[in-house]
Design an enzyme around this catalytic site. Structure first.
Site, PDB file in Angstrom:
ATOM      1  N   ALA A  93     -45.574   2.862 -15.181  1.00  0.00           N
ATOM      2  CA  ALA A  93     -46.858   3.522 -14.929  1.00  0.00           C
ATOM      3  C   ALA A  93     -47.625   2.691 -13.908  1.00  0.00           C
ATOM      4  O   ALA A  93     -47.322   1.518 -13.694  1.00  0.00           O
ATOM      5  CB  ALA A  93     -47.642   3.600 -16.231  1.00  0.00           C
ATOM      6  N   GLU A 119     -43.919  -3.409 -21.235  1.00  0.00           N
ATOM      7  CA  GLU A 119     -45.303  -3.087 -21.635  1.00  0.00           C
ATOM      8  C   GLU A 119     -45.936  -4.153 -22.510  1.00  0.00           C
ATOM      9  O   GLU A 119     -47.138  -4.394 -22.457  1.00  0.00           O
ATOM     10  CB  GLU A 119     -45.343  -1.748 -22.388  1.00  0.00           C
ATOM     11  CG  GLU A 119     -45.217  -0.521 -21.519  1.00  0.00           C
ATOM     12  CD  GLU A 119     -43.782  -0.118 -21.255  1.00  0.00           C
ATOM     13  OE1 GLU A 119     -42.862  -0.959 -21.392  1.00  0.00           O
ATOM     14  OE2 GLU A 119     -43.565   1.052 -20.900  1.00  0.00           O
ATOM     15  N   GLU A 169     -38.869   5.445 -19.432  1.00  0.00           N
ATOM     16  CA  GLU A 169     -39.163   6.591 -20.305  1.00  0.00           C
ATOM     17  C   GLU A 169     -38.774   7.904 -19.618  1.00  0.00           C
ATOM     18  O   GLU A 169     -38.165   8.781 -20.237  1.00  0.00           O
ATOM     19  CB  GLU A 169     -40.645   6.576 -20.702  1.00  0.00           C
ATOM     20  CG  GLU A 169     -40.895   5.454 -21.711  1.00  0.00           C
ATOM     21  CD  GLU A 169     -42.352   5.226 -22.065  1.00  0.00           C
ATOM     22  OE1 GLU A 169     -43.196   5.240 -21.152  1.00  0.00           O
ATOM     23  OE2 GLU A 169     -42.630   5.023 -23.255  1.00  0.00           O
TER      24      GLU A 169
HETATM   25  C1  LIG Z   1     -54.356  11.217 -24.548  1.00  0.00           C
HETATM   26  C2  LIG Z   1     -53.647  10.024 -24.042  1.00  0.00           C
HETATM   27  C3  LIG Z   1     -52.210  10.294 -23.785  1.00  0.00           C
HETATM   28  C4  LIG Z   1     -51.534   9.076 -23.272  1.00  0.00           C
HETATM   29  C5  LIG Z   1     -50.173   9.410 -22.875  1.00  0.00           C
HETATM   30  C6  LIG Z   1     -49.565   8.417 -21.982  1.00  0.00           C
HETATM   31  C7  LIG Z   1     -48.904   7.412 -22.738  1.00  0.00           C
HETATM   32  C8  LIG Z   1     -47.972   6.548 -21.952  1.00  0.00           C
HETATM   33  C9  LIG Z   1     -48.525   5.932 -20.741  1.00  0.00           C
HETATM   34  C10 LIG Z   1     -47.941   4.906 -20.164  1.00  0.00           C
HETATM   35  C11 LIG Z   1     -46.743   4.227 -20.701  1.00  0.00           C
HETATM   36  C12 LIG Z   1     -46.129   3.418 -19.685  1.00  0.00           C
HETATM   37  C13 LIG Z   1     -46.587   2.209 -19.437  1.00  0.00           C
HETATM   38  C14 LIG Z   1     -46.026   1.441 -18.329  1.00  0.00           C
HETATM   39  O1  LIG Z   1     -45.116   1.815 -17.651  1.00  0.00           O
HETATM   40  S1  LIG Z   1     -46.783  -0.027 -18.038  1.00  0.00           S
HETATM   41  C15 LIG Z   1     -45.954  -0.643 -16.604  1.00  0.00           C
HETATM   42  C16 LIG Z   1     -44.599  -1.134 -16.904  1.00  0.00           C
HETATM   43  N1  LIG Z   1     -44.029  -1.758 -15.741  1.00  0.00           N
HETATM   44  C17 LIG Z   1     -44.278  -3.015 -15.443  1.00  0.00           C
HETATM   45  O2  LIG Z   1     -44.940  -3.724 -16.152  1.00  0.00           O
HETATM   46  C18 LIG Z   1     -43.661  -3.522 -14.181  1.00  0.00           C
HETATM   47  C19 LIG Z   1     -44.649  -4.338 -13.434  1.00  0.00           C
HETATM   48  N2  LIG Z   1     -44.103  -4.800 -12.175  1.00  0.00           N
HETATM   49  C20 LIG Z   1     -43.245  -5.826 -12.092  1.00  0.00           C
HETATM   50  O3  LIG Z   1     -42.818  -6.413 -13.054  1.00  0.00           O
HETATM   51  C21 LIG Z   1     -42.839  -6.237 -10.719  1.00  0.00           C
HETATM   52  O4  LIG Z   1     -43.799  -5.767  -9.829  1.00  0.00           O
HETATM   53  C22 LIG Z   1     -41.448  -5.708 -10.286  1.00  0.00           C
HETATM   54  C23 LIG Z   1     -40.358  -6.385 -11.127  1.00  0.00           C
HETATM   55  C24 LIG Z   1     -41.350  -4.225 -10.416  1.00  0.00           C
HETATM   56  C25 LIG Z   1     -41.254  -6.077  -8.799  1.00  0.00           C
HETATM   57  O5  LIG Z   1     -41.469  -7.464  -8.638  1.00  0.00           O
HETATM   58  P1  LIG Z   1     -41.721  -8.102  -7.192  1.00  0.00           P
HETATM   59  O6  LIG Z   1     -40.687  -7.621  -6.280  1.00  0.00           O
HETATM   60  O7  LIG Z   1     -41.883  -9.561  -7.400  1.00  0.00           O
HETATM   61  O8  LIG Z   1     -43.078  -7.471  -6.682  1.00  0.00           O
HETATM   62  P2  LIG Z   1     -44.571  -7.749  -7.166  1.00  0.00           P
HETATM   63  O9  LIG Z   1     -44.626  -8.023  -8.603  1.00  0.00           O
HETATM   64  O10 LIG Z   1     -45.188  -8.717  -6.257  1.00  0.00           O
HETATM   65  O11 LIG Z   1     -45.226  -6.309  -6.963  1.00  0.00           O
HETATM   66  C26 LIG Z   1     -45.414  -5.769  -5.660  1.00  0.00           C
HETATM   67  C27 LIG Z   1     -46.734  -5.055  -5.628  1.00  0.00           C
HETATM   68  O12 LIG Z   1     -46.669  -3.921  -6.486  1.00  0.00           O
HETATM   69  C28 LIG Z   1     -47.723  -3.970  -7.451  1.00  0.00           C
HETATM   70  N3  LIG Z   1     -47.198  -3.411  -8.703  1.00  0.00           N
HETATM   71  C29 LIG Z   1     -46.039  -3.716  -9.298  1.00  0.00           C
HETATM   72  N4  LIG Z   1     -45.867  -2.997 -10.394  1.00  0.00           N
HETATM   73  C30 LIG Z   1     -46.947  -2.200 -10.500  1.00  0.00           C
HETATM   74  C31 LIG Z   1     -47.350  -1.214 -11.438  1.00  0.00           C
HETATM   75  N5  LIG Z   1     -46.580  -0.872 -12.482  1.00  0.00           N
HETATM   76  N6  LIG Z   1     -48.527  -0.610 -11.248  1.00  0.00           N
HETATM   77  C32 LIG Z   1     -49.309  -0.918 -10.201  1.00  0.00           C
HETATM   78  N7  LIG Z   1     -48.981  -1.842  -9.251  1.00  0.00           N
HETATM   79  C33 LIG Z   1     -47.815  -2.464  -9.425  1.00  0.00           C
HETATM   80  C34 LIG Z   1     -48.060  -5.438  -7.576  1.00  0.00           C
HETATM   81  O13 LIG Z   1     -49.361  -5.601  -8.054  1.00  0.00           O
HETATM   82  C35 LIG Z   1     -47.880  -5.917  -6.162  1.00  0.00           C
HETATM   83  O14 LIG Z   1     -49.038  -5.545  -5.452  1.00  0.00           O
HETATM   84  P3  LIG Z   1     -49.658  -6.524  -4.373  1.00  0.00           P
HETATM   85  O15 LIG Z   1     -49.922  -7.805  -5.088  1.00  0.00           O
HETATM   86  O16 LIG Z   1     -50.909  -5.824  -3.946  1.00  0.00           O
HETATM   87  O17 LIG Z   1     -48.641  -6.657  -3.307  1.00  0.00           O
END
Ligand SMILES: CCCCCCCC/C=C\C/C=C/C(=O)SCCNC(=O)CCNC(=O)[C@H](O)C(C)(C)COP(=O)(O)OP(=O)(O)OC[C@H]1O[C@@H](n2cnc3c(N)ncnc32)[C@H](O)[C@@H]1OP(=O)(O)O
Length: 722
Positions: free
Chosen positions: A60, A122, A102
């Protein structure tokens, strides 16, 4: 955000949201629309979801969690995928994480490149996989594996994921063409068991026991965090009928989403990335300055720090010349390095082959002359300015012109060290934290003349050696030790006023630190602080004895020095603030002798002890440090609050679920923090560090809730503009 195209009878939905194809609002909308469109199109037989660029969706969009919700949520999108009449294949490469996994588990088939990774990270964001991830993973991979993966957040290799049924097929080469071939081999309709809701969770027979074991593990390893516990409860609910389990998952997710912990952990996610970005001036900043390549390194000093630094460099594949004049110390250092690497082999963190490769890259030497040709030197000798000046003077003569000279000083002024050379532009501090081969932080310290190129090089080096590099400006103690000094000083005063070491430590451990200040003191050794205090006294022309109560008008506690003079140096002597079964043992026991020493110290000094509340212990420890943190922002020693928080998180084990001291202050409210600091200032006028920082006062009395992102700029504008 999602490109729709058809290849023969296959609809290809390509997510295009760089850099990591996060499932932002437009992506969710695009996926939902694409599935509907493909289902309506009679020519389409199957659907492929794939990511453009470096990865399948990595989750997400974390930045959306704090914003009002827009568009279809991930569950709605997922249910649309699952109920598609036409088979949906997720074609995975890069990192398929969180919401990305997911979406893949809502798909009917999952095919991946061998290099791909999958996972549910997460938990690190204070959340659980809330789009039915906790219900679906146990249905393919079983309860035990699901609990392990979801509570650890670890990234699983494609091969392991295949073994556990998360993936259906691994491929090499072109993922899209392999997926198209795979699609062509599928039946036109979706078999009942390819919709995971129709499949029972695996491992139900042992679920209670698996849950208990997993719960004990998270309570031990992730004490204080609520997300891992909710993760486990949600996975356990996968034993219920699908809708019931999903409802429980939703409730547990919402509990986390609205918790302070999730907000803090999401702040940390962005703070860690922000901290690696640096800006000193228009000319010296990350965008304008490039790192020079570092292919060979030297380390001076084979003590605990030096040896730890050598291990860190070797593990990153860098050759190291280790210089130590004394042959016995050199031998001891080399043995320490071998011991640390062997420990990694024993823990299966590296193979014997990798260890041998590291050791081949190590050249022990007794003369600084052997460093003449290296690209970068890290000096890690005893914390003494004269000694360091002497070494840097010699290095300047010996090393090639381009060599970057780094000091692992933890407090000393980089400008003074740089002045001992004719290349101040190439002198910089690289402050590692003990044990250097474990602690993730690297506090890089620039001096007035340090060049942008030199800064870029050590920031880059930090990443190469898998540390989290944070840049700060030189001053006594930099950011880490300058703030820590307040924390430790308050701890020692609290002992004088009424606490005992274990009482203080218990409060701070319940706050979330892995160890309280006195256990940390025993671990580092009480001789370290003693020597630093003596050096400081010498440098500033005063003396410190066990009778000293004030230094230059400031309150001082000599309790630690009293223990030192009794030979109580901490774990290594089996006695310090605590007692231990034997020298080197880890388990600390309350020592009545220490209680007697403290009580006698107080009696001799005429201090009347009192009962000290938990609130006072936390406030005095944290608010004194926070006040200093604001001073660091005010002085420009730290350029943003995120840097300070990352330093505490990775240098001192500050609890991640509280975000860091500056974030913690923002959650309490700056007005409240400021009021309490004013109160402590009035109560303890003989400790000048309680004088409230100007910046904190400005922010706290502005009448507005100024966001953290504006704190640093507020340091440079006057109050009327706030
Ligand atoms: C009525 C209510 C109903 C609700 C219903 C909905 C329920 C469910 C909702 C959501 C569930 C899902 C939750 C999730 O998915 S939480 C996110 C899970 N994923 C992560 O945690 C991954 C996070 N990212 C990483 O671990 C790493 O970025 C990587 C392994 C993917 C890549 O690593 P690397 O190559 O080292 O790059 P960077 O970490 O430096 O990242 C580059 C750049 O991208 C930005 N970024 C990375 N991931 C995300 C993200 N998930 N969201 C937003 N931005 C992200 C990161 O901040 C960097 O940005 P920069 O610093 O500006 O360059």
């Amino acid at each position: 955000m999602v490109d729709y195209r058809t290849v023969k009878s296959v609809a290809v939905l390509e997510v295009n949201n760089p850099p990591v194809n996060a499932l932002s609002y437009n992506v969710r909308q695009g996926l939902q629309d694409g599935i509907e469109r493909a289902n309506k199109d009679k020519e389409i037989k199957s659907i492929i979801i794939i990511g453009k660029g470096r990865t399948y969706p990595a989750g997400a969009d974390i930045s959306e969690f704090s914003k009002p919700h827009k568009g279809p949520n991930l569950i709605e999108v997922g249910l649309g995928i699952e109920s598609s009449r036409k088979p949906v294949i997720s074609a995975i490469h890069g990192t398929c994480l969180g919401g990305g996994l997911e979406i893949a588990l809502f798909s009917h088939y999952r095919i991946a490149l061998e290099s791909a990774k999958v996972g549910f990270p997460e938990v690190a964001l204070g959340l659980l996989p809330g789009a039915h991830g906790t219900q679906r993973l146990p249905r393919v991979a079983g309860m035990a594996f699901a609990m392990e993966i979801i509570t650890s957040g670890r990234h699983v290799s494609a091969r392991e994921a295949l073994q556990h049924g998360i993936l259906d097929k691994l491929v090499k080469g072109n993922l899209l063409s392999e997926s198209l071939d795979f699609a062509a081999s599928l039946p036109f309709s979706v078999p009942h068991n390819r919709r995971l809701r129709n499949v029972p969770a695996k491992g139900a027979e042992n679920a209670d026991r698996i849950f208990e074991v997993a719960l004990n593990k998270v309570k031990q390893k992730q004490n204080g965090f609520i997300a891992p516990i909710n993760c486990l409860k949600a996975v356990k609910a996968a034993l219920l009928p699908y809708e019931e389990g999903a409802k429980i998952e939703r409730e547990l997710f919402m509990e986390l989403l609205t918790s302070g912990q999730a907000k803090a952990q999401q702040y940390v996610f962005f703070a860690e990335r922000a901290a690696t970005r640096w800006y000193v001036s228009n000319e010296k900043n990350q965008k304008k300055c490039s790192a020079v390549p570092v292919k060979t390194t030297g380390v001076i000093g084979a003590g605990t720090m030096g040896s730890g630094i050598v291990v860190t460099l070797l593990r990153a594949g860098l050759p190291v010349i280790l210089v130590e004049q004394d042959s016995q110390n050199l031998e001891r250092g080399v043995n320490m390095i071998k011991g640390i690497l062997q420990g990694s082999v024993n823990l299966k963190r590296m193979t014997s082959q990798q260890m041998n490769k590291c050791l081949q890259q190590l050249t022990p030497a007794q003369s600084l002359d052997s460093l003449h040709n290296v690209d970068l030197v890290i000096e890690a000798v005893f914390e003494n300015l004269k000694l360091k000046e002497e070494i840097f003077g010699k290095l300047d003569e010996i090393c090639k012109q381009q060599t970057i000279l780094c000091s692992n000083t933890s407090t000393l002024d980089i400008d003074k060290i740089a002045r001992a050379t004719k290349r101040p532009d190439k002198v910089i501090g690289t402050h590692f934290f003990a044990p250097a081969f474990v602690m993730p932080l690297l506090e890089n310290v620039y001096g007035t003349k340090t060049s942008g190129e030199t800064i870029a090089t050590v920031m880059n080096l930090g990443k190469t050696i898998r540390k989290i590099p944070v840049l700060v400006k030189t001053c006594h103690g930099f950011v880490a030790n300058r703030m820590l000094a307040r924390y430790q000083t308050e701890a020692s005063f609290l002992l004088e006023e009424g606490c005992l070491p274990h009482e203080y430590d218990q409060v701070m451990e319940e706050f979330g630190f892995p160890m309280g200040a006195f256990k940390v003191g025993d671990l580092s050794g009480l001789d370290i602080g003693y020597r630093i205090r003596q050096e400081l006294a010498k440098a500033n022309g005063y003396t410190v004895t066990t009778d000293t109560r004030y230094i230059q008008g400031e309150r001082f506690s000599s309790l630690a020095d009293k223990l030192y003079e009794l030979g109580r140096l901490g774990r290594k002597t089996g006695k310090g603030w605590y007692k231990y079964d034997r020298p080197g043992a880890k388990e600390a026991f309350v020592d009545p002798d220490v209680t007697d020493i403290i009580l006698k110290h107080c009696k001799d000094a005429g201090i009347i002890r009192r009962k000290i509340s938990t609130q006072e212990i936390v406030e005095r420890s944290m608010y004194s440090s926070i006040n200093e943190g604001f001073r660091c922002l005010e002085d420009g020693v730290a350029s943003k609050p995120e840097d300070i928080d990352v330093i505490w998180l990775h240098g001192f084990g500050f609890p991640r679920y509280r975000g860091g001291p500056m974030y913690y202050a923002s959650t309490i409210g700056l007005a409240e923090v400021y009021d309490r600091i004013c109160y402590y200032h009035k109560t303890f006028p003989e400790s000048s560090y309680w004088v409230p920082s100007d910046l904190l006062r400005k922010l706290a009395t502005s009448g507005r809730n100024i966001p953290m992102s504006d704190w640093s700029t507020a340091a440079t504008v006057n109050k009327s503009r706030l």
